[in-house]
Design a protein around this motif. Structure first.
Motif, mmCIF file in Angstrom:
data_model
loop_
_atom_site.group_PDB
_atom_site.id
_atom_site.type_symbol
_atom_site.label_atom_id
_atom_site.label_comp_id
_atom_site.label_asym_id
_atom_site.label_seq_id
_atom_site.Cartn_x
_atom_site.Cartn_y
_atom_site.Cartn_z
ATOM 1 N N PRO A 28 0.828 -1.218 0.000
ATOM 2 C CA PRO A 28 0.000 0.000 0.000
ATOM 3 C C PRO A 28 0.862 1.269 0.000
ATOM 4 N N ALA A 29 0.380 2.276 -0.708
ATOM 5 C CA ALA A 29 1.114 3.542 -0.803
ATOM 6 C C ALA A 29 1.394 4.133 0.572
ATOM 7 N N SER A 30 0.424 4.060 1.467
ATOM 8 C CA SER A 30 0.630 4.633 2.804
ATOM 9 C C SER A 30 1.814 3.969 3.507
ATOM 10 N N GLN A 31 1.982 2.669 3.300
ATOM 11 C CA GLN A 31 3.115 1.969 3.900
ATOM 12 C C GLN A 31 4.433 2.397 3.248
ATOM 13 N N LEU A 32 4.424 2.585 1.937
ATOM 14 C CA LEU A 32 5.638 3.041 1.246
ATOM 15 C C LEU A 32 6.041 4.439 1.723
ATOM 16 N N ILE A 33 5.044 5.283 1.975
ATOM 17 C CA ILE A 33 5.326 6.632 2.475
ATOM 18 C C ILE A 33 5.861 6.553 3.905
ATOM 19 N N ASP A 34 5.253 5.696 4.731
ATOM 20 C CA ASP A 34 5.764 5.492 6.098
ATOM 21 C C ASP A 34 7.227 5.057 6.061
ATOM 22 N N GLU A 35 7.537 4.116 5.174
ATOM 23 C CA GLU A 35 8.907 3.604 5.056
ATOM 24 C C GLU A 35 9.858 4.689 4.583
ATOM 25 N N LYS A 36 9.415 5.504 3.636
ATOM 26 C CA LYS A 36 10.244 6.606 3.135
ATOM 27 C C LYS A 36 10.596 7.557 4.277
ATOM 28 N N ILE A 37 9.597 7.918 5.064
ATOM 29 C CA ILE A 37 9.804 8.832 6.196
ATOM 30 C C ILE A 37 10.779 8.220 7.203
ATOM 31 N N ALA A 38 10.565 6.964 7.543
ATOM 32 C CA ALA A 38 11.428 6.285 8.518
ATOM 33 C C ALA A 38 12.856 6.140 8.009
ATOM 34 N N ASN A 39 13.007 5.833 6.729
ATOM 35 C CA ASN A 39 14.346 5.626 6.171
ATOM 36 C C ASN A 39 15.149 6.918 6.039
ATOM 37 N N LEU A 40 14.466 8.051 5.968
ATOM 38 C CA LEU A 40 15.197 9.318 5.889
ATOM 39 C C LEU A 40 15.926 9.584 7.202
ATOM 40 N N ASN A 41 15.266 9.294 8.319
ATOM 41 C CA ASN A 41 15.914 9.330 9.630
ATOM 42 C C ASN A 41 16.632 10.645 9.935
ATOM 43 N N ASP A 42 16.064 11.751 9.472
ATOM 44 C CA ASP A 42 16.638 13.067 9.763
ATOM 45 C C ASP A 42 15.536 14.112 9.624
ATOM 46 N N TRP A 43 15.911 15.365 9.560
ATOM 47 C CA TRP A 43 14.938 16.448 9.493
ATOM 48 C C TRP A 43 14.013 16.321 8.285
ATOM 49 N N ARG A 44 14.496 15.717 7.194
ATOM 50 C CA ARG A 44 13.665 15.579 5.995
ATOM 51 C C ARG A 44 12.490 14.639 6.251
ATOM 52 N N GLY A 45 12.724 13.573 6.998
ATOM 53 C CA GLY A 45 11.641 12.665 7.348
ATOM 54 C C GLY A 45 10.608 13.351 8.222
ATOM 55 N N GLU A 46 11.095 14.126 9.184
ATOM 56 C CA GLU A 46 10.187 14.870 10.062
ATOM 57 C C GLU A 46 9.370 15.882 9.261
ATOM 58 N N MET A 47 10.029 16.571 8.331
ATOM 59 C CA MET A 47 9.337 17.569 7.507
ATOM 60 C C MET A 47 8.302 16.897 6.614
ATOM 61 N N LEU A 48 8.668 15.815 5.965
ATOM 62 C CA LEU A 48 7.733 15.107 5.096
ATOM 63 C C LEU A 48 6.534 14.606 5.896
ATOM 64 N N ALA A 49 6.760 14.115 7.095
ATOM 65 C CA ALA A 49 5.666 13.645 7.953
ATOM 66 C C ALA A 49 4.734 14.809 8.331
ATOM 67 N N ARG A 50 5.306 15.964 8.643
ATOM 68 C CA ARG A 50 4.491 17.137 8.988
ATOM 69 C C ARG A 50 3.663 17.602 7.792
ATOM 70 N N LEU A 51 4.292 17.625 6.617
ATOM 71 C CA LEU A 51 3.579 18.044 5.407
ATOM 72 C C LEU A 51 2.445 17.075 5.092
ATOM 73 N N ARG A 52 2.717 15.785 5.221
ATOM 74 C CA ARG A 52 1.709 14.757 4.995
ATOM 75 C C ARG A 52 0.505 14.979 5.914
ATOM 76 N N ALA A 53 0.753 15.221 7.187
ATOM 77 C CA ALA A 53 -0.332 15.440 8.141
ATOM 78 C C ALA A 53 -1.159 16.668 7.768
ATOM 79 N N LEU A 54 -0.498 17.732 7.354
ATOM 80 C CA LEU A 54 -1.214 18.955 6.971
ATOM 81 C C LEU A 54 -2.063 18.738 5.728
ATOM 82 N N ILE A 55 -1.552 17.977 4.771
ATOM 83 C CA ILE A 55 -2.319 17.678 3.554
ATOM 84 C C ILE A 55 -3.580 16.905 3.925
ATOM 85 N N LYS A 56 -3.431 15.921 4.805
ATOM 86 C CA LYS A 56 -4.583 15.112 5.226
ATOM 87 C C LYS A 56 -5.603 15.956 5.990
#
Length: 144
Positions: A28-56
């Protein structure tokens, strides 16, 4: 069908499925996005997670997809993508040139006639109210 043709056909089908749907290889796409965020493991993952939440929050019922090896958010058409680079997290709006941006969030891809983007860098603050309004406007444009 030869072995080579069968392999090409199988690969083409998999690629088409990944581009056309919200899943890549059955994940599922949501799982791929979760994995992308986790694999970044830095400020970019945190930023992407925040942006994702705001979009939702901005567009209830938004569809998360995985295309071109990046997260994509759609609602009656693509709203935006979430790309990550070494020094930026980029939200690209494919129809951004047609979206009103009264707060001046667009700061990238300004020269074209179609798309616009926002580059977020480490330490950047997000104007949540303005970003949600921009995301809603992009979603509304898909319905027009």
């Amino acid at each position: 069908m030869t072995k080579t043709t069968a392999a090409k056909t199988s690969k083409t089908t998999k690629t088409t499925k990944a581009k056309a749907g919200s899943k890549e290889g059955g994940v599922p796409a949501s799982q791929l996005i979760d994995e992308k965020i986790a694999n970044l493991n830095d400020w970019r993952g945190e930023m992407l997670a925040r942006l994702r939440a705001l979009i939702k929050q901005a567009v209830p019922g938004v569809v998360e997809e995985w295309k071109w090896s990046v997260p994509v958010w759609s609602h009656g058409g693509i709203i935006c993508t979430g790309e990550t680079y070494k020094s930026a997290v980029k939200m690209t709006f494919p129809k951004g040139a047609k979206v009103e941006d009264p707060s001046g969030l667009f700061n990238s891809s300004l020269e074209g006639n179609v798309r616009r983007a926002i580059d977020f860098h480490e330490g950047d603050e997000i104007d949540e109210k303005a970003l949600k309004a921009l995301v809603r406007a992009a979603a509304a444009l898909n319905k027009s």
